[in-house]
Design an enzyme around this catalytic site. Structure first.
Site, PDB file in Angstrom:
ATOM      1  N   HIS A  26       0.824  -1.209   0.000  1.00  0.00           N
ATOM      2  CA  HIS A  26       0.000   0.000   0.000  1.00  0.00           C
ATOM      3  C   HIS A  26       0.857   1.256   0.000  1.00  0.00           C
ATOM      4  O   HIS A  26       1.859   1.309   0.710  1.00  0.00           O
ATOM      5  CB  HIS A  26      -0.880   0.068   1.252  1.00  0.00           C
ATOM      6  CG  HIS A  26      -1.801  -1.082   1.431  1.00  0.00           C
ATOM      7  ND1 HIS A  26      -2.393  -1.739   0.392  1.00  0.00           N
ATOM      8  CD2 HIS A  26      -2.245  -1.704   2.547  1.00  0.00           C
ATOM      9  CE1 HIS A  26      -3.164  -2.693   0.859  1.00  0.00           C
ATOM     10  NE2 HIS A  26      -3.083  -2.709   2.172  1.00  0.00           N
ATOM     11  N   ASP A  41      27.358   0.785  -4.501  1.00  0.00           N
ATOM     12  CA  ASP A  41      27.573   1.526  -5.742  1.00  0.00           C
ATOM     13  C   ASP A  41      28.680   2.564  -5.605  1.00  0.00           C
ATOM     14  O   ASP A  41      29.529   2.703  -6.485  1.00  0.00           O
ATOM     15  CB  ASP A  41      26.276   2.209  -6.182  1.00  0.00           C
ATOM     16  CG  ASP A  41      26.475   3.016  -7.455  1.00  0.00           C
ATOM     17  OD1 ASP A  41      26.938   2.437  -8.457  1.00  0.00           O
ATOM     18  OD2 ASP A  41      26.188   4.224  -7.437  1.00  0.00           O
TER      19      ASP A  41
END
Length: 134
Positions: free
Chosen positions: A52, A101
């Site tokens: 949700h 990263d």
């Protein structure tokens, strides 16, 4: 309702020093990962099917250096009739991916591990806390 989750990025001690000393080539790793985690928590419903969309009231991402790892802890809060475990888990996971990263040029052998829920509060089940939580 509140949820707290963690992720751990295992790395070489030299890589951890680059993060701690803010000398990694791509910039301030912890601040970039903090922003990525907060942004990811807000996008959880778009990433996880059947999740949700929530109007989060607070998201916090903190970093705890360990001897050969960086432990990331993410907290999410909401005033709603649904839990925020997925938002906290998403924040921790994306923050860990951001660390990877930004540091992969220094240490491609990093491992993202231990993504788990540490605690949740609210709802029918009340308070739950992982027994081995830090």
């Amino acid at each position: 309702r509140l949820a707290c989750a963690q992720a751990r990025v295992r790395m070489q001690p030299e890589t951890l020093a680059l993060i701690r000393d803010n000398t990694a080539g791509k910039g301030n790793v912890m601040e970039a990962a903090r922003i990525a985690g907060v942004m990811a928590a807000k996008q959880t419903s778009g990433l996880i099917p059947m999740c949700h969309p929530l109007n989060l009231t607070h998201v916090q991402v903190d970093f705890f250096p360990e001897p050969a790892a960086m432990r990331i802890e993410a907290r999410a809060k909401v005033t709603a009739h649904t839990g925020v475990e997925m938002e906290a888990l998403t924040a921790a996971a994306v923050a860990a991916l951001t660390v990877y990263d930004m540091c992969k040029a220094h240490d491609r052998a990093m491992v993202i591990a231990d993504i788990c829920l540490l605690e949740k509060r609210g709802g029918k089940s009340g308070i739950w806390r992982r027994e081995d939580a830090p």
